[in-house]
Design a protein around this motif. Structure first.
Motif, PDB file in Angstrom:
ATOM      1  N   LEU A 193     -19.512  31.081  16.032  1.00 48.51           N
ATOM      2  CA  LEU A 193     -20.832  31.659  16.222  1.00 48.51           C
ATOM      3  C   LEU A 193     -21.883  30.793  15.549  1.00 48.51           C
ATOM      4  O   LEU A 193     -21.592  30.079  14.589  1.00 48.51           O
ATOM      5  N   PRO A 194     -23.109  30.830  16.034  1.00 51.38           N
ATOM      6  CA  PRO A 194     -24.175  30.081  15.354  1.00 51.38           C
ATOM      7  C   PRO A 194     -24.393  30.635  13.953  1.00 51.38           C
ATOM      8  O   PRO A 194     -24.165  31.829  13.700  1.00 51.38           O
ATOM      9  N   PRO A 195     -24.817  29.776  13.031  1.00 46.61           N
ATOM     10  CA  PRO A 195     -25.014  30.244  11.646  1.00 46.61           C
ATOM     11  C   PRO A 195     -26.098  31.298  11.541  1.00 46.61           C
ATOM     12  O   PRO A 195     -27.093  31.258  12.272  1.00 46.61           O
ATOM     13  N   LYS A 196     -25.884  32.232  10.627  1.00 53.83           N
ATOM     14  CA  LYS A 196     -26.876  33.275  10.362  1.00 53.83           C
ATOM     15  C   LYS A 196     -27.713  32.879   9.151  1.00 53.83           C
ATOM     16  O   LYS A 196     -27.284  32.067   8.333  1.00 53.83           O
ATOM     17  N   PRO A 197     -28.890  33.452   9.019  1.00 56.90           N
ATOM     18  CA  PRO A 197     -29.676  33.178   7.808  1.00 56.90           C
ATOM     19  C   PRO A 197     -28.985  33.750   6.573  1.00 56.90           C
ATOM     20  O   PRO A 197     -28.173  34.681   6.673  1.00 56.90           O
ATOM     21  N   GLY A 198     -29.308  33.193   5.414  1.00 58.62           N
ATOM     22  CA  GLY A 198     -28.701  33.654   4.181  1.00 58.62           C
ATOM     23  C   GLY A 198     -27.580  32.730   3.736  1.00 58.62           C
ATOM     24  O   GLY A 198     -27.276  31.724   4.374  1.00 58.62           O
ATOM     25  N   MET A 199     -26.975  33.073   2.627  1.00 55.00           N
ATOM     26  CA  MET A 199     -25.909  32.270   2.048  1.00 55.00           C
ATOM     27  C   MET A 199     -24.578  32.724   2.632  1.00 55.00           C
ATOM     28  O   MET A 199     -24.076  33.810   2.337  1.00 55.00           O
ATOM     29  N   ALA A 200     -23.996  31.877   3.481  1.00 61.53           N
ATOM     30  CA  ALA A 200     -22.845  32.272   4.285  1.00 61.53           C
ATOM     31  C   ALA A 200     -21.662  32.714   3.441  1.00 61.53           C
ATOM     32  O   ALA A 200     -20.988  33.709   3.761  1.00 61.53           O
ATOM     33  N   MET A 201     -21.357  32.014   2.363  1.00 65.78           N
ATOM     34  CA  MET A 201     -20.190  32.347   1.557  1.00 65.78           C
ATOM     35  C   MET A 201     -20.331  33.706   0.874  1.00 65.78           C
ATOM     36  O   MET A 201     -19.361  34.457   0.756  1.00 65.78           O
ATOM     37  N   ILE A 202     -21.531  34.020   0.429  1.00 69.09           N
ATOM     38  CA  ILE A 202     -21.750  35.331  -0.177  1.00 69.09           C
ATOM     39  C   ILE A 202     -21.593  36.424   0.873  1.00 69.09           C
ATOM     40  O   ILE A 202     -20.998  37.487   0.610  1.00 69.09           O
ATOM     41  N   GLU A 203     -22.101  36.169   2.081  1.00 70.66           N
ATOM     42  CA  GLU A 203     -21.949  37.148   3.159  1.00 70.66           C
ATOM     43  C   GLU A 203     -20.474  37.362   3.485  1.00 70.66           C
ATOM     44  O   GLU A 203     -20.037  38.497   3.713  1.00 70.66           O
ATOM     45  N   ILE A 204     -19.707  36.282   3.507  1.00 73.52           N
ATOM     46  CA  ILE A 204     -18.269  36.405   3.762  1.00 73.52           C
ATOM     47  C   ILE A 204     -17.603  37.215   2.661  1.00 73.52           C
ATOM     48  O   ILE A 204     -16.796  38.118   2.932  1.00 73.52           O
ATOM     49  N   ALA A 205     -17.948  36.930   1.424  1.00 73.53           N
ATOM     50  CA  ALA A 205     -17.322  37.623   0.295  1.00 73.53           C
ATOM     51  C   ALA A 205     -17.589  39.119   0.324  1.00 73.53           C
ATOM     52  O   ALA A 205     -16.751  39.916  -0.112  1.00 73.53           O
ATOM     53  N   ARG A 206     -18.750  39.510   0.831  1.00 75.22           N
ATOM     54  CA  ARG A 206     -19.145  40.923   0.832  1.00 75.22           C
ATOM     55  C   ARG A 206     -18.799  41.646   2.122  1.00 75.22           C
ATOM     56  O   ARG A 206     -18.923  42.869   2.198  1.00 75.22           O
ATOM     57  N   SER A 207     -18.345  40.924   3.127  1.00 75.91           N
ATOM     58  CA  SER A 207     -18.148  41.522   4.447  1.00 75.91           C
ATOM     59  C   SER A 207     -17.063  42.598   4.428  1.00 75.91           C
ATOM     60  O   SER A 207     -16.008  42.431   3.819  1.00 75.91           O
ATOM     61  N   GLU A 208     -17.353  43.694   5.110  1.00 76.10           N
ATOM     62  CA  GLU A 208     -16.359  44.756   5.268  1.00 76.10           C
ATOM     63  C   GLU A 208     -15.656  44.661   6.622  1.00 76.10           C
ATOM     64  O   GLU A 208     -14.720  45.417   6.887  1.00 76.10           O
ATOM     65  N   SER A 209     -16.106  43.735   7.474  1.00 73.66           N
ATOM     66  CA  SER A 209     -15.485  43.577   8.797  1.00 73.66           C
ATOM     67  C   SER A 209     -15.444  42.089   9.149  1.00 73.66           C
ATOM     68  O   SER A 209     -16.161  41.625  10.041  1.00 73.66           O
ATOM     69  N   PRO A 210     -14.615  41.315   8.433  1.00 74.00           N
ATOM     70  CA  PRO A 210     -14.533  39.877   8.706  1.00 74.00           C
ATOM     71  C   PRO A 210     -14.023  39.599  10.114  1.00 74.00           C
ATOM     72  O   PRO A 210     -13.230  40.369  10.673  1.00 74.00           O
ATOM     73  N   LEU A 211     -14.494  38.504  10.669  1.00 73.86           N
ATOM     74  CA  LEU A 211     -14.109  38.133  12.027  1.00 73.86           C
ATOM     75  C   LEU A 211     -12.715  37.526  12.036  1.00 73.86           C
ATOM     76  O   LEU A 211     -12.186  37.080  11.014  1.00 73.86           O
ATOM     77  N   GLY A 212     -12.109  37.497  13.220  1.00 71.26           N
ATOM     78  CA  GLY A 212     -10.792  36.899  13.356  1.00 71.26           C
ATOM     79  C   GLY A 212      -9.688  37.748  12.767  1.00 71.26           C
ATOM     80  O   GLY A 212      -9.827  38.962  12.577  1.00 71.26           O
ATOM     81  N   GLU A 213      -8.578  37.100  12.465  1.00 71.86           N
ATOM     82  CA  GLU A 213      -7.392  37.767  11.929  1.00 71.86           C
ATOM     83  C   GLU A 213      -7.022  37.159  10.582  1.00 71.86           C
ATOM     84  O   GLU A 213      -7.270  35.976  10.345  1.00 71.86           O
ATOM     85  N   PRO A 214      -6.396  37.934   9.703  1.00 71.56           N
ATOM     86  CA  PRO A 214      -5.988  37.368   8.409  1.00 71.56           C
ATOM     87  C   PRO A 214      -4.982  36.237   8.603  1.00 71.56           C
ATOM     88  O   PRO A 214      -4.067  36.331   9.420  1.00 71.56           O
ATOM     89  N   LEU A 215      -5.162  35.174   7.859  1.00 67.54           N
ATOM     90  CA  LEU A 215      -4.231  34.055   7.901  1.00 67.54           C
ATOM     91  C   LEU A 215      -3.058  34.271   6.947  1.00 67.54           C
ATOM     92  O   LEU A 215      -1.938  33.847   7.220  1.00 67.54           O
ATOM     93  N   LEU A 216      -3.317  34.951   5.829  1.00 65.85           N
ATOM     94  CA  LEU A 216      -2.328  35.101   4.767  1.00 65.85           C
ATOM     95  C   LEU A 216      -1.586  36.429   4.873  1.00 65.85           C
ATOM     96  O   LEU A 216      -2.182  37.464   5.169  1.00 65.85           O
ATOM     97  N   SER A 217      -0.301  36.390   4.585  1.00 70.68           N
ATOM     98  CA  SER A 217       0.466  37.622   4.441  1.00 70.68           C
ATOM     99  C   SER A 217       0.058  38.293   3.134  1.00 70.68           C
ATOM    100  O   SER A 217      -0.634  37.706   2.299  1.00 70.68           O
ATOM    101  N   GLU A 218       0.511  39.517   2.935  1.00 71.47           N
ATOM    102  CA  GLU A 218       0.173  40.221   1.691  1.00 71.47           C
ATOM    103  C   GLU A 218       0.693  39.470   0.470  1.00 71.47           C
ATOM    104  O   GLU A 218       0.001  39.363  -0.552  1.00 71.47           O
ATOM    105  N   SER A 219       1.903  38.944   0.563  1.00 72.46           N
ATOM    106  CA  SER A 219       2.471  38.237  -0.587  1.00 72.46           C
ATOM    107  C   SER A 219       1.750  36.916  -0.825  1.00 72.46           C
ATOM    108  O   SER A 219       1.560  36.496  -1.983  1.00 72.46           O
ATOM    109  N   GLU A 220       1.336  36.243   0.232  1.00 63.31           N
ATOM    110  CA  GLU A 220       0.583  34.998   0.074  1.00 63.31           C
ATOM    111  C   GLU A 220      -0.793  35.271  -0.527  1.00 63.31           C
ATOM    112  O   GLU A 220      -1.243  34.558  -1.436  1.00 63.31           O
TER     113      GLU A 220
END
Length: 319
Positions: A193-220
């Protein structure tokens, strides 16, 4: 390979003293002494990122050395920002070779680790025989310091710039919930997606509905969460805070990397592909895999095949 076997096969660490600091180092394949390969993780990452590559490299006859670089895991976390500049980071790698008794080695780096490996080939050219970079191509020095250029082109909210202009702000957000930040950041099958305004990493850290699928298993994820709960994120962020200093430190280095090199891109990675890599790395081979940013984890079988095939074609002659 069975994932549980893969996870359980990651080597136990040792703490080694090099270059005035202590590093947590994961070593495998001691029986292959004389054929070293050093694996350099990026941000926010750990040597554990190479868990799929270590057994394959050992089986192929390599002595694998994978440090948690300074600022990460149980490695030293100096308090001064300057202690994370490229002279210190590459100095750690040179001292690591000394510790294991090697004149040179093959180096593999992902993300920020790729920047360190490219820079190592500039600052310590006689100590590297081959370079493999994932995600981040060689960054040409240019006429303007890197952070100044990024701010001019991408703005003050771009996360590289934000880390420098507002020190401590992002660190606190990430430190508040490391598991959430890592789980939100380590994704696969994300829409571009095109970048959104604001600090992207902070938005990712606070997101309650991240895009895509988790890469890591629970143990990882638990491995990452445990490490960053202990270390925090500031040490790694200090790498970004030296980017302009690094630009100055590399001023006198020959900008051409003459060693054989392999560049592996993720086709769905937000990191831009180099349009002129061979101008600076004339002996480079470039390949792309159907992957996001965390290519060595998301497409580990294909990554291993690419790395081992290239290494076999570019053998290192004994001195």
């Amino acid at each position: 390979m069975n994932k549980s076997i893969q996870e359980n096969s990651f080597p136990e660490p040792a703490i080694v003293a090099v270059n005035g600091v202590e590093l947590e180092v994961f070593e495998a394949g001691k029986q292959n002494a004389g054929n070293p390969i050093v694996l350099c993780h990026g941000w926010p990452d750990l040597a554990y990122t190479w868990r799929y590559q270590v057994p394959a490299l050992v089986a192929a006859g390599y002595h694998v050395i994978a440090p948690n670089q300074r600022g990460f895991g149980n490695s030293a976390r100096p308090t001064e920002v300057i202690e994370y500049d490229i002279e210190h980071l590459t100095g750690d790698l040179a001292a690591l070779l000394d510790y294991f008794g090697y004149d040179d080695a093959t180096f593999i780096g992902h993300d920020w680790g790729a920047f360190v490996v490219w820079s190592f080939a500039l600052l310590h050219p006689h100590r590297v025989n081959r370079v493999i970079a994932l995600s981040l191509p060689y960054l040409a020095r240019g006429e303007m310091p890197w952070l100044d250029f990024m701010e001019a082109v991408l703005g003050s909210e771009y996360y590289f710039v934000h880390f420098n202009k507002q020190p401590g702000v992002a660190d606190a957000v990430f430190d508040a919930d490391p598991a959430r930040f890592i789980n939100n950041l380590y994704r696969k099958n994300e829409p571009l997606l095109p970048p959104k305004p604001g600090m992207a990493m902070i938005e990712i850290a606070r997101s309650e509905s991240p895009l895509g699928e988790p890469l890591l298993s629970e143990s990882e994820l638990a491995v990452y969460a445990s490490a960053f709960e202990k270390s925090g994120f500031t040490g790694g962020i200090n790498w970004y805070r030296n980017l302009n200093r690094n630009w100055h430190l590399l001023a006198e280095a020959d900008p051409i990397i003459h060693k054989p090199a392999l560049m592996i891109y993720g086709e769905r990675d937000a990191v831009a592909r180099s349009e002129n890599l061979s101008d600076f790395v004339p002996n480079v081979e470039e390949i792309s895999l159907d992957s996001g940013h965390w290519v060595q984890q998301e497409r580990h079988a294909e990554t291993n095949e690419a790395i081992l095939g290239w290494l076999a074609r570019h053998g290192v002659s004994a001195d």
